[in-house]
Design a protein around this motif. Structure first.
Motif, PDB file in Angstrom:
ATOM      1  N   UNK A 201      -5.486   1.805  -2.707  1.00 16.44           N
ATOM      2  CA  UNK A 201      -4.749   0.596  -2.214  1.00 16.44           C
ATOM      3  C   UNK A 201      -5.622  -0.402  -1.529  1.00 16.44           C
ATOM      4  N   UNK A 202      -5.354  -1.512  -1.586  1.00 19.80           N
ATOM      5  CA  UNK A 202      -5.727  -2.840  -0.884  1.00 19.80           C
ATOM      6  C   UNK A 202      -5.352  -2.650   0.840  1.00 19.80           C
ATOM      7  N   UNK A 203      -6.101  -3.354   1.451  1.00 20.07           N
ATOM      8  CA  UNK A 203      -5.729  -3.218   3.014  1.00 20.07           C
ATOM      9  C   UNK A 203      -4.408  -3.983   3.135  1.00 20.07           C
ATOM     10  N   UNK A 204      -4.175  -5.075   2.447  1.00 19.17           N
ATOM     11  CA  UNK A 204      -2.620  -5.501   2.706  1.00 19.17           C
ATOM     12  C   UNK A 204      -1.633  -4.916   2.079  1.00 19.17           C
ATOM     13  N   UNK A 205      -1.834  -4.065   1.070  1.00 17.40           N
ATOM     14  CA  UNK A 205      -0.763  -2.921   0.618  1.00 17.40           C
ATOM     15  C   UNK A 205      -0.774  -1.794   1.520  1.00 17.40           C
ATOM     16  N   UNK A 206      -1.713  -1.368   2.002  1.00 19.31           N
ATOM     17  CA  UNK A 206      -1.568  -0.309   3.310  1.00 19.31           C
ATOM     18  C   UNK A 206      -1.056  -0.680   4.530  1.00 19.31           C
ATOM     19  N   UNK A 207      -1.463  -2.185   4.912  1.00 16.96           N
ATOM     20  CA  UNK A 207      -0.809  -2.812   6.165  1.00 16.96           C
ATOM     21  C   UNK A 207       0.820  -3.006   5.947  1.00 16.96           C
ATOM     22  N   UNK A 208       1.015  -3.268   4.684  1.00 19.44           N
ATOM     23  CA  UNK A 208       2.585  -3.731   4.484  1.00 19.44           C
ATOM     24  C   UNK A 208       3.397  -2.521   4.237  1.00 19.44           C
ATOM     25  N   UNK A 209       2.716  -1.200   4.462  1.00 17.29           N
ATOM     26  CA  UNK A 209       3.734  -0.136   3.948  1.00 17.29           C
ATOM     27  C   UNK A 209       3.675   0.441   2.468  1.00 17.29           C
ATOM     28  N   UNK A 210       2.946  -0.485   1.656  1.00 19.44           N
ATOM     29  CA  UNK A 210       3.185   0.068   0.164  1.00 19.44           C
ATOM     30  C   UNK A 210       2.207   0.957  -0.260  1.00 19.44           C
ATOM     31  N   UNK A 211       1.251   1.359   0.663  1.00 18.44           N
ATOM     32  CA  UNK A 211       0.324   2.177   0.098  1.00 18.44           C
ATOM     33  C   UNK A 211       0.568   3.623  -0.811  1.00 18.44           C
ATOM     34  N   UNK A 212       1.804   4.073  -0.388  1.00 10.66           N
ATOM     35  CA  UNK A 212       2.180   5.301  -1.127  1.00 10.66           C
ATOM     36  C   UNK A 212       3.007   4.918  -2.513  1.00 10.66           C
ATOM     37  N   UNK A 213       3.552   3.813  -2.600  1.00  3.81           N
ATOM     38  CA  UNK A 213       4.117   3.592  -3.784  1.00  3.81           C
ATOM     39  C   UNK A 213       3.194   3.152  -4.783  1.00  3.81           C
ATOM     40  N   UNK A 214       1.966   2.337  -4.256  1.00  5.79           N
ATOM     41  CA  UNK A 214       1.035   1.810  -4.979  1.00  5.79           C
ATOM     42  C   UNK A 214       0.182   3.399  -5.712  1.00  5.79           C
ATOM     43  N   UNK A 215      -0.061   3.931  -4.819  1.00  6.58           N
ATOM     44  CA  UNK A 215      -0.815   5.158  -5.456  1.00  6.58           C
ATOM     45  C   UNK A 215       0.109   6.088  -6.510  1.00  6.58           C
ATOM     46  N   UNK A 216       1.295   6.151  -6.158  1.00  5.13           N
ATOM     47  CA  UNK A 216       2.400   6.907  -7.024  1.00  5.13           C
ATOM     48  C   UNK A 216       2.310   6.065  -8.226  1.00  5.13           C
ATOM     49  N   UNK A 217       2.422   4.848  -8.073  1.00  6.97           N
ATOM     50  CA  UNK A 217       2.562   4.123  -9.515  1.00  6.97           C
ATOM     51  C   UNK A 217       1.294   4.168 -10.399  1.00  6.97           C
ATOM     52  N   UNK A 218      -0.020   4.096  -9.730  1.00  8.25           N
ATOM     53  CA  UNK A 218      -1.098   4.130 -10.242  1.00  8.25           C
ATOM     54  C   UNK A 218      -1.612   5.468 -10.908  1.00  8.25           C
ATOM     55  N   UNK A 219      -0.981   6.481 -10.217  1.00  6.21           N
ATOM     56  CA  UNK A 219      -1.169   7.945 -10.799  1.00  6.21           C
ATOM     57  C   UNK A 219      -0.323   8.198 -11.973  1.00  6.21           C
ATOM     58  N   UNK A 220       1.011   7.782 -11.808  1.00  9.55           N
ATOM     59  CA  UNK A 220       2.089   8.076 -13.030  1.00  9.55           C
ATOM     60  C   UNK A 220       1.931   7.226 -14.034  1.00  9.55           C
ATOM     61  N   UNK A 221       1.347   5.989 -13.649  1.00  7.58           N
ATOM     62  CA  UNK A 221       1.273   5.185 -14.895  1.00  7.58           C
ATOM     63  C   UNK A 221      -0.026   5.332 -15.508  1.00  7.58           C
ATOM     64  N   UNK A 222      -1.283   5.790 -14.816  1.00  9.61           N
ATOM     65  CA  UNK A 222      -2.341   5.764 -15.771  1.00  9.61           C
ATOM     66  C   UNK A 222      -2.389   7.055 -16.472  1.00  9.61           C
ATOM     67  N   UNK A 223      -1.944   8.118 -15.744  1.00  9.89           N
ATOM     68  CA  UNK A 223      -2.168   9.556 -16.494  1.00  9.89           C
ATOM     69  C   UNK A 223      -0.874   9.625 -17.283  1.00  9.89           C
ATOM     70  N   UNK A 224       0.074   9.028 -17.576  1.00 14.77           N
ATOM     71  CA  UNK A 224       1.153   9.382 -18.287  1.00 14.77           C
ATOM     72  C   UNK A 224       0.910   9.889 -19.511  1.00 14.77           C
ATOM     73  N   UNK A 225       1.319  11.081 -19.960  1.00 10.51           N
ATOM     74  CA  UNK A 225       1.041  12.076 -21.011  1.00 10.51           C
ATOM     75  C   UNK A 225      -0.513  12.419 -21.396  1.00 10.51           C
ATOM     76  N   UNK A 226      -1.179  12.606 -20.163  1.00 10.57           N
ATOM     77  CA  UNK A 226      -2.584  12.892 -20.017  1.00 10.57           C
ATOM     78  C   UNK A 226      -2.365  14.302 -19.754  1.00 10.57           C
ATOM     79  N   UNK A 227      -3.312  15.218 -20.342  1.00 11.76           N
ATOM     80  CA  UNK A 227      -3.353  16.546 -19.636  1.00 11.76           C
ATOM     81  C   UNK A 227      -4.243  16.612 -18.713  1.00 11.76           C
ATOM     82  N   UNK A 228      -4.458  17.736 -18.262  1.00 10.41           N
ATOM     83  CA  UNK A 228      -5.297  18.007 -17.064  1.00 10.41           C
ATOM     84  C   UNK A 228      -6.725  18.616 -17.248  1.00 10.41           C
ATOM     85  N   UNK A 229      -7.118  18.623 -18.660  1.00 12.98           N
ATOM     86  CA  UNK A 229      -8.337  19.364 -18.806  1.00 12.98           C
ATOM     87  C   UNK A 229      -9.517  18.290 -18.659  1.00 12.98           C
TER      88      UNK A 229
END
Ligand code: PGA
Length: 246
Positions: free
Chosen positions: A129-157
């Motif tokens: 997350x960026x500093x703005x995102x952290x300071x405005x309380x959006x940090x966890x939403x951003x991280x969740x979106x990046x993990x779930x969006x970027x790794x959709x249908x990707x296996x763990x190998x």
């Protein structure tokens, strides 16, 4: 358990000659290290040379980016197959500098991740997350979106995740070990939602102003399994100290 994974992201630094000098100095210094996965990510132009120099060593090679198409009329781009061909085992996908300066979206990065994995490359997938995102309380939403969006249908190998708070990259400001652990534990929980127990095998790296004098403390946190290092990876003795953090 999870073997520490420490990667040097050289970004747009070092000519081929400088790459050769680094590797010639660095390899003998880390020859005996067998308890850490060590990775170097030079610019594309030096990958072939670095691949030759690292052959048979305990240091693995990574690219910093790729394009998702297998081949074609995509001027300036480099495919997974080309990256593999010069000896890379890994590729970094989704670095915040790619997201920020080249507008790479979650969906686009998901395509890159899938193309890399399908070709047989391991992926170091970056989020943060960026500093703005952290300071405005959006940090966890951003991280969740990046993990779930970027790794959709990707296996763990051969999947490694790098948490890099943007405000800590190249700024000299490091997240405190507790801030890193808080974010890493959150990432691990999202990975558990997606992958179940396999999430416990995924290495989660911290990145953002990691240096020889702060690496040991950050690495002591239970969900910090390694580091993605920019500035402090550009000199062989500095990166050697980081790799030998224990
Ligand atoms: P830094 O960069 O170590 O120079 O903060 C880390 C990264 O961007 O991967």
């Amino acid at each position: 358990m999870r073997k520490p994974f420490i990667a040097a992201n050289w970004k747009m630094y070092k000519t081929t000659g400088e790459t050769k000098d680094f590797i010639t100095n660095f390899l003998p210094a880390v020859k005996a290290v067998d308890n850490v996965d060590i990775v170097l990510a030079p610019p594309f132009i030096s990958l072939s040379l670095a691949g030759d120099l690292l052959k048979g060593s305990n240091v693995m090679l990574s690219a910093q980016d790729l394009y998702f198409e297998a081949e074609g009329a995509y001027t300036g781009e480099v495919s997974a197959k080309m990256i593999l061909d010069v000896g890379c085992k890994w590729v970094i996908v989704g670095h915040s500098e790619r997201r920020q300066y080249f507008n790479e979206s979650d969906d686009f990065l998901n395509k890159k991740t899938k193309a890399a994995k399908a070709a047989g490359l391991g992926v170091i997938f970056c989020i943060g997350e960026s500093l703005d995102e952290r300071n405005s309380g959006k940090m966890f939403d951003i991280i969740k979106r990046e993990v779930e969006g970027g790794l959709k249908d990707v296996d763990t190998d051969n999947l490694v995740v790098a948490y890099e708070p943007i405000w800590a990259i190249g700024t000299g400001v490091t997240a405190t070990p507790d801030q890193a652990q808080e974010a890493h534990a959150f990432v691990r929980d999202r990975l558990r939602d997606m992958y179940g127990a396999k999430a416990d095998d995924i290495r989660i790296l911290y990145g953002g102003s990691v240096k020889p004098d702060n690496v040991t403390e950050i690495m002591s946190k239970p969900d910090v399994d390694g580091a993605l290092v920019g500035g402090a990876s550009l000199k062989p003795d500095s990166f050697e100290k980081i790799v030998k953090f224990g």
